[in-house]
Enzyme design. Sequence first.
Site, mmCIF file in Angstrom:
data_model
loop_
_atom_site.group_PDB
_atom_site.id
_atom_site.type_symbol
_atom_site.label_atom_id
_atom_site.label_comp_id
_atom_site.label_asym_id
_atom_site.label_seq_id
_atom_site.Cartn_x
_atom_site.Cartn_y
_atom_site.Cartn_z
ATOM 1 C CG ASP A 198 -9.461 -0.123 5.349
ATOM 2 O OD1 ASP A 198 -9.241 -0.502 4.182
ATOM 3 O OD2 ASP A 198 -8.700 -0.348 6.302
ATOM 4 C CE LYS B 109 -3.858 -2.404 2.187
ATOM 5 N NZ LYS B 109 -4.644 -2.722 3.375
ATOM 6 C CD GLN C 166 -3.500 -4.517 6.455
ATOM 7 O OE1 GLN C 166 -3.711 -3.429 5.931
ATOM 8 N NE2 GLN C 166 -3.841 -5.648 5.867
HETATM 9 N N1 GUN Z 1 -6.892 -6.924 6.207
HETATM 10 C C1 GUN Z 1 -7.265 -7.607 5.102
HETATM 11 N N2 GUN Z 1 -7.824 -6.773 4.195
HETATM 12 C C2 GUN Z 1 -7.811 -5.546 4.735
HETATM 13 C C3 GUN Z 1 -8.237 -4.268 4.288
HETATM 14 O O1 GUN Z 1 -8.775 -4.094 3.188
HETATM 15 N N3 GUN Z 1 -8.018 -3.244 5.156
HETATM 16 C C4 GUN Z 1 -7.450 -3.414 6.367
HETATM 17 N N4 GUN Z 1 -7.303 -2.349 7.143
HETATM 18 N N5 GUN Z 1 -7.051 -4.591 6.830
HETATM 19 C C5 GUN Z 1 -7.226 -5.639 6.012
#
Ligand code: GUN
Length: 291
Positions: free
Chosen positions: A119, A52, A96
């Site tokens: 998110d 990311k 995350q």
């Molecule tokens: N863990 C797995 N997918 C995601 C996501 O799209 N965002 C976040 N914050 N954690 C994740």
Amino acid sequence: MTLLDGKKVSNDIKDEIAEQVKQMKSNGEKVPHLAAVLVGTDGASMTYVGAKVKACERIGFESTLIELPEETTEEELLKQINDLNTNDDIDGFIVQLPLPKHIDEQKVLMAINPDKDVDGFHPTNVGRMTLDLPSFLPATPFGILELLERYNVETSGKHVVVIGRSHIVGRPMSILMSQKRNAGNATVTVVHSRTKNIEAFTKDADIIVAALGIPEFLTGDMVKDGVVVVDVGITRVSDETKKRGYRLAGDVHFDSVSAKSSFITPVPGGVGPMNIAMLLKNTLLARSLSV
Ligand code: GUN
């Protein structure tokens, strides 16, 4: 059979965003700034967050990675979130998941300012999405809609079967695909671990979104000819023949299912890369809302 090439489409989207960032810079505007909070050292999470941050650099966003030790307390994490909520330089941020077991995930997600919740996990954004109001859509379902749209996959009036009811993928996917929207207007069935005879539903499906996290669960004998298959699963399965000791497996048995599919996403290179592209899109949106 056509591959739904998430790698290619996500690169197209990133190029489109990079172009907009270039414009913003030349207009003397502040560029979007995404922050990511990672607690602990889970291997997969470190890989995702790293990707990311790298994507931000590539398209000209500013990014901040906040790495906290596994022992971080819930209180310390909430304090960090409050700092990000009130930092005007940060347009959007993510925490995350999964978080270490001693931290209450729901409490943490609730603490994020919904205007910075790129998110789309905060209840305010989930509610807005459900009511079809403007909101940050969760990146994985958002990416799937975009992928279906860019490949002109017809969804209107089709029977979509979503396998899995997670808050991040299955549930929002089922809501979005039933709404009046592009890559929507579908008749949706959600099946899950307590569903009796899942096969009876998948065999009737025009489109299947597999998001249950069981490697190669969906096999060719469970689908009809011409089916469209979106594979959200990405599990590390131990494999001694690989240098790193594992391979990445989707929720779909690719060889047997692809033989009957009209469209199918590969793993890796399908839904995964789209996730990051949509997070960037949400961050761009957050920037535009904060001016
Ligand atoms: N863990 C797995 N997918 C995601 C996501 O799209 N965002 C976040 N914050 N954690 C994740």
